[in-house]
Design an enzyme around this catalytic site. Structure first.
Site, PDB file in Angstrom:
ATOM      1  N   GLU A  17     -35.107  43.407   4.532  1.00  0.00           N
ATOM      2  CA  GLU A  17     -34.711  43.413   3.115  1.00  0.00           C
ATOM      3  C   GLU A  17     -35.949  43.262   2.243  1.00  0.00           C
ATOM      4  O   GLU A  17     -36.826  42.446   2.542  1.00  0.00           O
ATOM      5  CB  GLU A  17     -33.741  42.251   2.853  1.00  0.00           C
ATOM      6  CG  GLU A  17     -33.308  42.185   1.408  1.00  0.00           C
ATOM      7  CD  GLU A  17     -32.256  41.117   1.156  1.00  0.00           C
ATOM      8  OE1 GLU A  17     -31.215  41.134   1.837  1.00  0.00           O
ATOM      9  OE2 GLU A  17     -32.492  40.274   0.280  1.00  0.00           O
ATOM     10  N   ALA A  51     -29.575  40.721 -10.701  1.00  0.00           N
ATOM     11  CA  ALA A  51     -28.333  40.255 -11.323  1.00  0.00           C
ATOM     12  C   ALA A  51     -28.095  40.996 -12.641  1.00  0.00           C
ATOM     13  O   ALA A  51     -29.011  41.139 -13.454  1.00  0.00           O
ATOM     14  CB  ALA A  51     -28.420  38.756 -11.576  1.00  0.00           C
ATOM     15  N   ASP A 109     -24.063  36.990  -8.983  1.00  0.00           N
ATOM     16  CA  ASP A 109     -23.916  35.692  -9.659  1.00  0.00           C
ATOM     17  C   ASP A 109     -24.049  35.894 -11.162  1.00  0.00           C
ATOM     18  O   ASP A 109     -24.402  36.974 -11.627  1.00  0.00           O
ATOM     19  CB  ASP A 109     -24.991  34.723  -9.149  1.00  0.00           C
ATOM     20  CG  ASP A 109     -24.716  34.324  -7.713  1.00  0.00           C
ATOM     21  OD1 ASP A 109     -23.553  33.999  -7.403  1.00  0.00           O
ATOM     22  OD2 ASP A 109     -25.658  34.350  -6.897  1.00  0.00           O
ATOM     23  N   ALA A 127     -16.308  41.035  -4.774  1.00  0.00           N
ATOM     24  CA  ALA A 127     -16.959  42.137  -4.057  1.00  0.00           C
ATOM     25  C   ALA A 127     -15.921  43.076  -3.436  1.00  0.00           C
ATOM     26  O   ALA A 127     -16.125  44.290  -3.379  1.00  0.00           O
ATOM     27  CB  ALA A 127     -17.889  41.580  -2.979  1.00  0.00           C
TER      28      ALA A 127
HETATM   29  P1  FAD Z   1     -17.514  37.759  -2.897  1.00  0.00           P
HETATM   30  O1  FAD Z   1     -17.321  38.304  -1.538  1.00  0.00           O
HETATM   31  O2  FAD Z   1     -16.726  38.340  -4.009  1.00  0.00           O
HETATM   32  O3  FAD Z   1     -17.250  36.183  -2.828  1.00  0.00           O
HETATM   33  C1  FAD Z   1     -17.589  35.343  -3.932  1.00  0.00           C
HETATM   34  C2  FAD Z   1     -16.715  34.106  -3.911  1.00  0.00           C
HETATM   35  O4  FAD Z   1     -15.374  34.472  -4.273  1.00  0.00           O
HETATM   36  C3  FAD Z   1     -16.605  33.440  -2.525  1.00  0.00           C
HETATM   37  O5  FAD Z   1     -16.576  32.044  -2.732  1.00  0.00           O
HETATM   38  C4  FAD Z   1     -15.282  33.962  -1.985  1.00  0.00           C
HETATM   39  O6  FAD Z   1     -14.688  33.049  -1.062  1.00  0.00           O
HETATM   40  C5  FAD Z   1     -14.459  34.109  -3.258  1.00  0.00           C
HETATM   41  N1  FAD Z   1     -13.469  35.202  -3.159  1.00  0.00           N
HETATM   42  C6  FAD Z   1     -13.691  36.443  -2.652  1.00  0.00           C
HETATM   43  N2  FAD Z   1     -12.565  37.180  -2.731  1.00  0.00           N
HETATM   44  C7  FAD Z   1     -11.628  36.413  -3.330  1.00  0.00           C
HETATM   45  C8  FAD Z   1     -10.241  36.601  -3.675  1.00  0.00           C
HETATM   46  N3  FAD Z   1      -9.631  37.772  -3.431  1.00  0.00           N
HETATM   47  N4  FAD Z   1      -9.576  35.569  -4.262  1.00  0.00           N
HETATM   48  C9  FAD Z   1     -10.193  34.367  -4.503  1.00  0.00           C
HETATM   49  N5  FAD Z   1     -11.507  34.137  -4.174  1.00  0.00           N
HETATM   50  C10 FAD Z   1     -12.198  35.132  -3.600  1.00  0.00           C
HETATM   51  N6  FAD Z   1     -27.183  38.943  -5.399  1.00  0.00           N
HETATM   52  C11 FAD Z   1     -27.733  39.816  -6.282  1.00  0.00           C
HETATM   53  O7  FAD Z   1     -27.643  39.612  -7.505  1.00  0.00           O
HETATM   54  N7  FAD Z   1     -28.411  40.931  -5.837  1.00  0.00           N
HETATM   55  C12 FAD Z   1     -28.542  41.217  -4.522  1.00  0.00           C
HETATM   56  O8  FAD Z   1     -29.152  42.230  -4.164  1.00  0.00           O
HETATM   57  C13 FAD Z   1     -27.969  40.331  -3.566  1.00  0.00           C
HETATM   58  N8  FAD Z   1     -28.065  40.581  -2.237  1.00  0.00           N
HETATM   59  C14 FAD Z   1     -27.457  39.732  -1.348  1.00  0.00           C
HETATM   60  C15 FAD Z   1     -27.521  40.035   0.029  1.00  0.00           C
HETATM   61  C16 FAD Z   1     -26.927  39.195   0.959  1.00  0.00           C
HETATM   62  C17 FAD Z   1     -26.994  39.539   2.426  1.00  0.00           C
HETATM   63  C18 FAD Z   1     -26.270  38.002   0.521  1.00  0.00           C
HETATM   64  C19 FAD Z   1     -25.663  37.066   1.522  1.00  0.00           C
HETATM   65  C20 FAD Z   1     -26.199  37.697  -0.838  1.00  0.00           C
HETATM   66  C21 FAD Z   1     -26.775  38.552  -1.786  1.00  0.00           C
HETATM   67  N9  FAD Z   1     -26.716  38.301  -3.159  1.00  0.00           N
HETATM   68  C22 FAD Z   1     -27.278  39.169  -4.062  1.00  0.00           C
HETATM   69  C23 FAD Z   1     -26.074  37.074  -3.659  1.00  0.00           C
HETATM   70  C24 FAD Z   1     -24.568  37.263  -3.965  1.00  0.00           C
HETATM   71  O9  FAD Z   1     -24.415  38.128  -5.053  1.00  0.00           O
HETATM   72  C25 FAD Z   1     -23.981  35.874  -4.264  1.00  0.00           C
HETATM   73  O10 FAD Z   1     -24.028  35.067  -3.125  1.00  0.00           O
HETATM   74  C26 FAD Z   1     -22.612  35.846  -4.912  1.00  0.00           C
HETATM   75  O11 FAD Z   1     -22.367  34.496  -5.317  1.00  0.00           O
HETATM   76  C27 FAD Z   1     -21.458  36.242  -3.997  1.00  0.00           C
HETATM   77  O12 FAD Z   1     -21.447  37.573  -3.756  1.00  0.00           O
HETATM   78  P2  FAD Z   1     -20.431  38.182  -2.639  1.00  0.00           P
HETATM   79  O13 FAD Z   1     -20.608  39.630  -2.650  1.00  0.00           O
HETATM   80  O14 FAD Z   1     -20.551  37.452  -1.358  1.00  0.00           O
HETATM   81  O15 FAD Z   1     -19.024  37.789  -3.355  1.00  0.00           O
END
Ligand code: FAD
Length: 292
Positions: A17, A51, A109, A127
């Protein structure tokens, strides 16, 4: 090539990455880093997304260079928080016109200049909503993020069930948050299998090469420091060379244990640095060949 097909063809997938250029990291320097990383023949290189879309153009430009000039597969990260459908659609069109076939779909975030209201300013809440949107176009292989030590907004079980929903929305591969405790990852893998998540899981590894860096990482990523790593940090935090070497050894051992436990993907968070990555890959040279 789509990442889902790379997983089908290989015993284990090795990826890096990187982040796009910013005010502290010039694009010239980044191209040097990417050129050097490419000599390690990664299965793919992923490019993060700032972000709120702050690096949108940079993310595509760098991913396009990786794919079209270096002929290495790439994944662009994409966050959906606060985004409108039309913005996402135009991003997808731009990816397609750059021959990019893979996306890591993320919620993201709260951007620095916004507050919690941002979650309701766009067309996507989680997501999984973005995953559905991308899958509906039938053009990309889609990955998602997961948290072996739990996403900070939720408890263990709910987070796992939310992950299952995300996978069922059409995720082909998952990449983990950084972690240092292999037990956490392997326990999580067992739980994920029990709830029917059979998507390949890649382990997010970062070489800890200085003691200050780890404090920042653990506060950002909500990850544990196992006893073994704590001892290393206590012993060498004031000796940068010893810490550097021990950090590389720790990451190497972590990777070997994960691979020998059947983990399907190793994703190295390079932080746009090459030296530690090269050292780790040198240490696992023969092991890596075994997984081709
Ligand atoms: P989600 O999968 O949507 O989850 C977020 C929260 O919502 C979790 O607590 C989950 O339990 C909850 N949730 C999910 N679905 C539901 C539902 N249907 N109902 C109720 N609650 C729900 N950030 C950036 O800005 N740019 C990047 O390029 C980036 N790359 C990343 C790469 C990796 C490998 C990782 C692990 C993180 C990355 N992040 C990045 C950070 C990420 O955006 C944050 O961690 C963010 O807080 C969560 O994103 P997510 O896609 O996991 O969210």
């Amino acid at each position: 090539m789509k990442i889902k097909d790379i997983y089908k063809n290989k015993k284990a997938v090795f990826s890096f990455e990187i982040f796009p250029p910013n005010e502290n990291f010039s694009s010239e320097k980044l191209y040097e880093v990417i050129n050097e990383l490419s000599t390690q023949n990664p299965d793919f290189i992923s490019v993060t997304y700032g972000a709120g879309g702050t690096t949108r153009g940079g993310t595509i430009e760098i991913a396009s260079y990786i794919k079209n000039k270096l002929n290495i597969e790439t994944v662009t990260h994409l966050t959906c928080v606060g985004s409108r459908k039309s913005e996402i659609e135009s991003f997808l069109d731009e990816l397609e016109s750059n021959n990019i076939e893979n996306i890591l779909a993320l919620r993201g975030d709260i951007p620095k200049d916004k507050d919690e209201n941002v979650y309701h300013e766009g067309d996507f809440l989680y997501a999984s909503d973005l995953v559905k949107e991308i899958r509906a176009t039938n053009r990309f292989s889609v990955g998602g993020a997961f948290y072996p030590e739990v996403h900070r907004e939720n408890n263990d079980l709910i987070d796992l069930f939310n992950l299952k929903k995300k996978v069922d929305s059409g995720v082909d591969f998952l990449v983990s948050q950084i972690f240092f405790d292999n037990e956490s990852f392997l326990d999580f893998r067992d739980k994920a299998e029990k709830v029917g998540i059979n998507t390949p899981l890649a382990a997010g590894i970062i070489p800890v090469t200085n003691a200050k860096q780890i404090k920042r990482i653990t506060s950002l990523c909500n990850c544990k420091i196992p006893k073994k790593l704590e001892k290393i940090l206590n012993a060498y935090e004031d000796n940068s060379e010893a810490m550097y070497q021990a950090g590389i050894a720790y990451a190497t051992e972590q990777i070997i244990e994960l691979l020998s436990s059947g983990v399907k993907g190793i994703h190295i968070y390079t932080m746009n640095k090459t030296h530690a990555v090269n050292e780790i890959l040198k240490n696992i040279n023969s092991i890596r060949k075994y997984y081709e």
